[in-house]
Design an enzyme around this catalytic site. Structure first.
Site, mmCIF file in Angstrom:
data_model
loop_
_atom_site.group_PDB
_atom_site.id
_atom_site.type_symbol
_atom_site.label_atom_id
_atom_site.label_comp_id
_atom_site.label_asym_id
_atom_site.label_seq_id
_atom_site.Cartn_x
_atom_site.Cartn_y
_atom_site.Cartn_z
ATOM 1 N N ASP A 101 0.842 -1.209 0.000
ATOM 2 C CA ASP A 101 0.000 0.000 0.000
ATOM 3 C C ASP A 101 0.873 1.253 0.000
ATOM 4 O OD1 ASP A 101 -2.173 -1.689 0.248
ATOM 5 O OD2 ASP A 101 -2.215 -1.535 2.433
ATOM 6 N N ALA A 102 0.266 2.379 -0.331
ATOM 7 C CA ALA A 102 1.005 3.648 -0.393
ATOM 8 C C ALA A 102 1.650 3.991 0.955
ATOM 9 C CB ALA A 102 0.069 4.775 -0.822
#
Ligand code: URA
Length: 230
Positions: A101-102
């Site tokens: 994920d970011a």
């Protein structure tokens, strides 16, 4: 191999621009200009483009220490892609073997080899991914058994595969999973009423994130690391 293909596989030239370079007389073989794109290149030939020696790029295997606010898509979306952190030739040939994920940091593996990355991402191969995580609420010992048995995630059939949870502190743990469902670690902690506040991937299979790599830095994998993926 045909000379135009050899140029494509050793530079960022397309077949069309390779042919144009040949036509201009920019390419030499053992010191002689060659214009014939069908010329057969063998091991005895030293090919140069505008004087630069060409060698076939071949498959590539990279580890990167992903910083936050970067994404594991190959194109930039809300945040820049991790691929942009690599100063390599032909980045468009690369893909990411298992996304983060970011807001997750740590080990990302990037390659040109689809069969190799499949061995990492296919659930059938049960390749372990180890994470270091921090949580909003305290973690208790009884979670260890629940993670081993399997958890029911929202919108999923069946339980998660056995996962190894090692408590490191009241709000910190190591978790090893062999699946890679969407937001899996965050959803596993949500399934026991908790929330992940920090997530970092330490290893994939036998490949450990190199402690020498600062966030945003990368290196090529060693032969042993590449071969460790079975
Ligand atoms: N699980 C998550 O929830 N996020 C990641 O980035 C990786 C695994």
């Amino acid at each position: 191999m045909r000379l135009d293909k050899f140029i494509c596989e050793s530079t960022s030239h397309s077949r069309v621009s390779a042919k144009k370079a040949l036509h201009r007389g920019d390419v030499t073989c053992n010191g002689e200009v060659v214009k014939n794109s069908g010329f057969k290149v063998t091991d005895e030939h030293e090919i140069r483009l505008e004087g630069e020696l060409l060698t076939i790029i071949g498959p590539r295997f990279i580890m990167l220490n992903k910083p936050v606010d970067t994404i594991c898509s190959t194109i930039d979306e809300e945040y820049p892609s991790v691929i942009g952190l690599l100063d390599v030739i032909r980045p468009e040939d690369l893909h990411i073997a298992g996304r983060l994920d970011a807001d997750t940091t740590g080990l990302v593996l990037i390659t040109t080899d689809g069969k190799w990355s499949h061995k990492i991402t296919s659930p059938k191969k049960e390749c372990g991914k180890r994470y270091l995580l921090e949580t909003a609420d305290p973690l208790s010992e009884d979670l260890v058994g629940q993670f081993t048995t399997g958890l029911q995630l929202n919108n999923e059939d069946g339980l998660t595969k056995p996962a190894v949870l090692e408590l490191l502190g009241t709000h910190q743990a190591r978790l090893t999973i062999t699946e890679g469902k969407y937001h899996q670690v965050k959803r596993m902690l949500a399934a026991v009423g908790n929330k992940v506040t920090k997530l970092h991937r330490e290893s994939v299979g036998a490949i450990e994130l190199d402690a020498e790599l600062e966030l945003g830095e990368w290196r090529y994998l060693t032969d042993a690391e590449i071969k460790s993926v079975k």
